[in-house]
Structures are given as structure tokens and as C-alpha cells.
Design a protein around this motif. Structure first.
Motif, PDB file in Angstrom:
ATOM      1  N   ALA A 320      26.048  37.132  66.898  1.00  0.00           N
ATOM      2  CA  ALA A 320      26.600  38.410  66.435  1.00  0.00           C
ATOM      3  C   ALA A 320      28.093  38.494  66.714  1.00  0.00           C
ATOM      4  O   ALA A 320      28.853  39.063  65.911  1.00  0.00           O
ATOM      5  N   MET A 321      28.538  37.947  67.844  1.00  0.00           N
ATOM      6  CA  MET A 321      29.965  37.932  68.133  1.00  0.00           C
ATOM      7  C   MET A 321      30.713  37.064  67.123  1.00  0.00           C
ATOM      8  O   MET A 321      31.814  37.412  66.678  1.00  0.00           O
ATOM      9  N   ALA A 322      30.121  35.930  66.750  1.00  0.00           N
ATOM     10  CA  ALA A 322      30.738  35.076  65.732  1.00  0.00           C
ATOM     11  C   ALA A 322      30.798  35.796  64.394  1.00  0.00           C
ATOM     12  O   ALA A 322      31.799  35.720  63.675  1.00  0.00           O
ATOM     13  N   ALA A 323      29.724  36.517  64.055  1.00  0.00           N
ATOM     14  CA  ALA A 323      29.708  37.274  62.797  1.00  0.00           C
ATOM     15  C   ALA A 323      30.771  38.358  62.801  1.00  0.00           C
ATOM     16  O   ALA A 323      31.444  38.598  61.784  1.00  0.00           O
ATOM     17  N   SER A 324      30.954  39.023  63.934  1.00  0.00           N
ATOM     18  CA  SER A 324      31.981  40.060  64.022  1.00  0.00           C
ATOM     19  C   SER A 324      33.371  39.466  63.847  1.00  0.00           C
ATOM     20  O   SER A 324      34.220  40.039  63.160  1.00  0.00           O
ATOM     21  N   ALA A 325      33.605  38.322  64.465  1.00  0.00           N
ATOM     22  CA  ALA A 325      34.918  37.689  64.348  1.00  0.00           C
ATOM     23  C   ALA A 325      35.199  37.239  62.923  1.00  0.00           C
ATOM     24  O   ALA A 325      36.339  37.308  62.450  1.00  0.00           O
ATOM     25  N   LEU A 326      34.167  36.797  62.224  1.00  0.00           N
ATOM     26  CA  LEU A 326      34.334  36.337  60.839  1.00  0.00           C
ATOM     27  C   LEU A 326      34.238  37.479  59.843  1.00  0.00           C
ATOM     28  O   LEU A 326      34.457  37.272  58.644  1.00  0.00           O
ATOM     29  N   GLU A 327      33.873  38.689  60.337  1.00  0.00           N
ATOM     30  CA  GLU A 327      33.757  39.880  59.493  1.00  0.00           C
ATOM     31  C   GLU A 327      32.723  39.710  58.390  1.00  0.00           C
ATOM     32  O   GLU A 327      32.941  40.071  57.234  1.00  0.00           O
ATOM     33  N   VAL A 328      31.568  39.148  58.767  1.00  0.00           N
ATOM     34  CA  VAL A 328      30.446  38.996  57.838  1.00  0.00           C
ATOM     35  C   VAL A 328      29.192  39.512  58.542  1.00  0.00           C
ATOM     36  O   VAL A 328      29.132  39.548  59.773  1.00  0.00           O
ATOM     37  N   PRO A 329      28.161  39.937  57.797  1.00  0.00           N
ATOM     38  CA  PRO A 329      26.925  40.425  58.420  1.00  0.00           C
ATOM     39  C   PRO A 329      26.188  39.314  59.162  1.00  0.00           C
ATOM     40  O   PRO A 329      26.183  38.153  58.726  1.00  0.00           O
ATOM     41  N   LEU A 330      25.556  39.666  60.277  1.00  0.00           N
ATOM     42  CA  LEU A 330      24.797  38.686  61.054  1.00  0.00           C
ATOM     43  C   LEU A 330      23.654  38.111  60.236  1.00  0.00           C
ATOM     44  O   LEU A 330      23.377  36.910  60.303  1.00  0.00           O
ATOM     45  N   VAL A 331      22.961  38.962  59.471  1.00  0.00           N
ATOM     46  CA  VAL A 331      21.845  38.491  58.653  1.00  0.00           C
ATOM     47  C   VAL A 331      22.310  37.415  57.677  1.00  0.00           C
ATOM     48  O   VAL A 331      21.658  36.387  57.488  1.00  0.00           O
ATOM     49  N   ALA A 332      23.453  37.637  57.048  1.00  0.00           N
ATOM     50  CA  ALA A 332      23.966  36.655  56.090  1.00  0.00           C
ATOM     51  C   ALA A 332      24.450  35.394  56.801  1.00  0.00           C
ATOM     52  O   ALA A 332      24.264  34.283  56.300  1.00  0.00           O
ATOM     53  N   LEU A 333      25.054  35.558  57.978  1.00  0.00           N
ATOM     54  CA  LEU A 333      25.586  34.395  58.689  1.00  0.00           C
ATOM     55  C   LEU A 333      24.480  33.466  59.152  1.00  0.00           C
ATOM     56  O   LEU A 333      24.602  32.244  59.073  1.00  0.00           O
ATOM     57  N   THR A 334      23.373  34.029  59.649  1.00  0.00           N
ATOM     58  CA  THR A 334      22.269  33.214  60.148  1.00  0.00           C
ATOM     59  C   THR A 334      21.242  32.890  59.074  1.00  0.00           C
ATOM     60  O   THR A 334      20.302  32.135  59.331  1.00  0.00           O
ATOM     61  N   SER A 335      21.399  33.475  57.882  1.00  0.00           N
ATOM     62  CA  SER A 335      20.454  33.257  56.765  1.00  0.00           C
ATOM     63  C   SER A 335      19.029  33.586  57.188  1.00  0.00           C
ATOM     64  O   SER A 335      18.076  32.903  56.815  1.00  0.00           O
TER      65      SER A 335
END
Length: 353
Positions: A320-335
Motif C-alpha cells: 500500500a505504501m508503494a501504491a501511494s508513492a506511485l499514486e495508483v490504487p492498491l487493487v490495481a497495483l497488486t492485480s
């Protein structure tokens, strides 16, 4: 039949090792933030030399190299780039308004299409900002040719003496291949910035190094700190957490592998007796036919539970911290839609922005 001998490791010893592995795994999250930059492949913010005006050129280059390696090998960073690219250019891009014919013909030229105005150029330029934070494009005013300048070829800048945020020249040092001899010829020359070249008479030399007035540079820097000259890669702030999450999953996988080495628990009246006579397998050694466990009186055998011993989702806070830094949703980042925790509709609504 083979028996468990005194020399073999006891169940109690294995359990002790298992608990030790659990303790090591629990401490892994905190340890990740203390691991040296050599082991991690990058440095934390607090470990990087940062001057009053942001990172130096050498440090910016080092960060760019490490981010490029991490974004190629880390699934979260690779996925993060795809999401950002899709959000920016997923619906295409066009130049609105009426473009004068003389500019339109230049924009449709092969060189500018390759570097600036094609779908491939959009992706390459976005990746450049994602991994380096700095996109430098050199344009030849005589030949209408454009090239991307690698950050590794930039070695110095000349600034406005009255405003150090205003860069006038970039020093490019590189090796050019002679087409006849096929030898590498070192070249070092100053390229003026577009705005400065359009408004000023250009010198022929700076610090005894020639100025190439045919070329002008356009530099786009993102995440640039106050009074800083150089941008910072979009993926840099996410890199440590993406690495930590990947390492968390590796540790969890190792723990699962360790758990799978224990199939049964055997309890006897005495440690020595359990080791000597605890279990014998009666059956066909070829692997066919029924088998039975033969134990002494007072011994008991039960299967060790596997489910619920390791929860991979415990490390999602790192993702979630990585998703916040990349400004993308966690669901989309982890698929993984299960990460929505019952609120997938709310999470999906963030995808567009």
C-alpha cells in the motif's frame, strides 16, 4: 525397515528451529529498513547526500541507475509503470487547435515522431521520467532532427549567474563512432537551452569547451525539490517499499517451505524411545500397495496443520505504501481484487483519476 536413529534431529529440535524461523520472519519488516544499500541495490533518502538545492548530478545519476534496475526486476514497480502509462496515455493524445503548416510538417517528420509525437515516444518519455525524473531532448535547428539525451552523457550545467534555477547550457560528453574507421571519437560540447538560444547571442566557447549552436535542449524535470536543478524519478519513493514487500513474500515462502517439511508429529513416552522406535512404514518399497504406521505402545502420531500458519496478506501495508508513492490504487497495483476488503466499488472509482 529403516528406523529413526539417535543421530537424526529430534522433533523438539525441529520445533525450536521452526519457532526461531518465525521470530526471524516477524523481525524481517523492521530489518528491511536497516539493510545496507549494497544489499538492497539502492539507498534510502536518509542515506543519500542531499545539498541545499537538492541532489547533485552524480547522485541523480546513481538514483536513476538503481531505479532502472529495480523497475525492470520488481513486479510492483513494473506494474506501477504500466498503470501510470495507461492513466496518462490510455485514451491517446493529440494536439488540439490549428497547427501552422510549417510546424505541422516538422512534427510529422520521422525524427520528431520517433522522439516526441508517436505512441512509442509517449511510452519511452514517460519511462524516462519514471526512472530518472529528467527528460532531456536535443533538437537540431538546421536538420530538424531530435534525440533524447541520456542523463549519463550530461556532465555539467552553466546557469544564470543571477538566478541559479535558470539553466542556460548543458555540457554533453559522449563518444561518437567514426563511420569510416569505426573508432570511438570522444566529443564534449555545450548545448544551449531553447529559451536562452532564442533570446541571446550564443558564445562560441564556455570554459574552453565549444558551444554547439545548432542544437538546443528542452529539459522536463519532475518531482524537482525547491531550488533544485534535477528532477527525481517517479518510482524512487516507492522503491524501498516495493522491495520490502517482495522480500516479505520471499520470507513467507521460505516459512511455508519449512512448514511443509513437517508432515506428522509423533509423541512417545520418552525422547530416546520415540527416536528409536517411533515410526516404521510397512508396505511395498516400490510405492504401491497399502502402508501402515507401526508404533510402540504410548506413541501417537498426528498430522501437523498447514492452513493458517502463514498469511501472505499481512505484508499488504508495504504494498500500500508503494501504491501511494506511485499514486495508483492498491487493487490495481497488486492485480488482486481481494485487497479491496469488501469495498472494491469504492477502490475501482479511484482508477480513473
Amino acid at each position: 525397515m529403516d528406523e529413526i536413529t539417535e543421530e537424526q534431529i529430534s522433533y523438539e529440535d525441529l520445533v525450536e528451529q521452526f519457532h526461531q524461523l518465525q521470530e526471524n520472519w516477524d523481525e524481517a519488516g523492521a530489518a528491511m529498513l536497516r539493510i545496507s544499500s549494497e544489499e538492497r541495490g539502492f539507498s534510502l533518502w536518509s542515506q543519500i547526500e542531499r545539498g541545499e538545492n537538492g541532489f547533485s548530478l552524480d547522485v541523480t545519476k546513481s538514483i536513476a541507475l538503481e531505479v532502472a534496475k529495480q523497475s525492470a526486476g520488481n513486479p510492483l514497480l513494473k506494474r506501477g509503470f504500466s498503470l501510470r502509462l495507461g492513466n496518462v496515455f490510455g485514451k491517446g493524445m493529440s494536439v488540439d487547435g490549428k497547427v501552422p503548416p510549417r510546424y505541422k510538417s516538422k512534427m510529422e517528420g520521422a525524427s520528431l515522431q520517433r522522439v516526441l509525437f508517436s505512441d512509442e515516444a509517449f511510452e519511452e518519455n514517460e519511462r524516462c521520467l519514471y526512472e530518472t525524473g529528467n527528460l532531456l531532448v536535443a533538437y537540431n535547428r538546421l536538420t530538424n532532427r531530435a534525440i533524447r539525451l541520456p542523463l549519463s552523457e550530461i556532465h555539467d550545467v552553466a546557469q544564470n549567474p543571477d538566478d541559479l534555477d535558470d539553466v542556460w547550457f548543458y555540457l554533453r560528453s559522449y563518444s561518437k563512432t567514426d563511420l569510416v574507421s569505426q573508432k570511438q571519437v570522444p566529443v564534449s560540447e555545450w548545448y544551449p537551452v531553447l529559451e536562452f538560444a532564442e533570446e541571446n547571442q550564443l558564445p562560441t566557447k564556455l570554459a574552453n569547451t565549444p558551444v554547439n549552436s545548432e542544437w538546443v535542449v528542452i529539459n522536463l524535470a519532475v518531482n524537482r525539490p525547491h531550488r533544485g536543478l534535477w528532477g527525481i524519478a517517479d518510482a524512487f519513493s516507492a522503491m524501498s517499499y516495493a522491495w520490502a514487500y517482495a522480500n516479505y513474500l520471499r520470507n513467507a515462502g521460505q516459512l511455508l517451505e519449512a512448514l511443509n517439511t513437517f508432515a506428522w508429529k509423533i509423541v512417545g513416552k520418552g525422547k530416546a524411545a520415540a527416536q528409536r522406535q517411533a515410526l516404521q512404514i510397512v508396505g511395498n518399497r516400490a510405492g504401491t500397495g497399502p502402508k501402515a504406521a507401526v508404533m510402540t505402545e504410548g506413541a501417537d502420531m498426528s498430522a501437523l496443520p498447514k492452513s493458517g500458519q502463514v498469511n501472505m496478506n499481512d505484508g499488504l501495508a508495504l504494498a500500500a505504501m508503494a501504491a501511494s508513492a506511485l499514486e495508483v490504487p492498491l487493487v490495481a497495483l497488486t492485480s488482486d481484487s481481494s485487497n479491496a476488503a469488501g469495498s472494491y466499488g469504492a477502490v475501482a472509482s479511484l482508477d480513473g483519476p
